[in-house]
Design a protein around this motif. Sequence first.
Motif, short mmCIF file in Angstrom:
data_model
loop_
_atom_site.label_atom_id
_atom_site.label_comp_id
_atom_site.label_asym_id
_atom_site.label_seq_id
_atom_site.Cartn_x
_atom_site.Cartn_y
_atom_site.Cartn_z
N GLU A 175 19.92 46.36 -17.39
CA GLU A 175 20.45 44.48 -16.50
C GLU A 175 19.94 45.41 -15.57
N ASP A 176 20.50 46.76 -14.34
CA ASP A 176 20.41 47.00 -13.23
C ASP A 176 18.19 47.27 -13.49
N MET A 177 18.37 48.22 -14.19
CA MET A 177 16.82 48.30 -14.04
C MET A 177 15.99 47.29 -14.47
N ILE A 178 16.10 46.25 -14.78
CA ILE A 178 15.46 45.28 -15.36
C ILE A 178 15.25 44.08 -14.09
N THR A 179 16.70 44.47 -12.88
CA THR A 179 16.47 43.83 -11.80
C THR A 179 16.25 44.44 -10.79
N LEU A 180 16.11 46.15 -10.76
CA LEU A 180 15.16 46.61 -9.72
C LEU A 180 13.65 46.46 -10.12
N TRP B 162 21.10 54.45 -19.84
CA TRP B 162 20.89 53.61 -20.35
C TRP B 162 20.36 53.18 -22.15
N TRP B 163 19.72 54.27 -22.73
CA TRP B 163 19.19 54.21 -24.37
C TRP B 163 19.66 55.77 -24.81
N GLY B 164 20.98 56.29 -24.29
CA GLY B 164 21.35 57.10 -24.72
C GLY B 164 21.08 58.65 -24.48
N LEU C 66 19.21 58.32 -13.91
CA LEU C 66 19.76 59.38 -13.55
C LEU C 66 21.54 59.27 -13.34
N GLU C 67 21.73 57.91 -12.30
CA GLU C 67 23.49 57.55 -12.22
C GLU C 67 23.87 56.64 -12.94
#
Length: 156
Positions: free
Chosen positions: A66-71, A113-115, A60-61
């Motif tokens: 890529e950030d989510m994959i890293t998390l 990220w997916w719209g 939601l931010e």
Amino acid sequence: MNIYCQNAFHQLEVVIASLSEIIGQLSEEDLTFRPTQGKFSVGETLAHLAMIPIADGKVLEESSEEDMITLYSSITLTTKSEISEALYEHFSLLKEQFDSYSEKELFTQTTSWWGVTYTRFEWLLEIIAHMYHHRGQLHAMLVHTYNKDPEVLLFE
């Protein structure tokens, strides 16, 4: 925090309390149960549930894919203790996140990220739905596949 968010977080507290009770009734071995090949095991479902508050809080931010994959790759939850601790910690972080929003920020739209675009408040509602959905899956897995009814109150 506004009254609507306070009430929404109460619903998250309900789902987290019931998950905590369920976790308490399971053995470490139960976490390996996988009713359907290629789908989450009991432990993987619980780990996903523990990640929802922090992950969806980042979505939601407007965190990138890529950030989510890293998390997700930075956090490994394999034991009951790890899952339980993460569930409460991530809930606490989400609550702090929402506590920091002004009324204007709460009703500002953000895009995943997916719209998908929602206001931050709508994202909170989505998080609640997400948590209840997977708790229902977990409950069904335990009851219908493993004959382990946790006899936990799922709603107030």
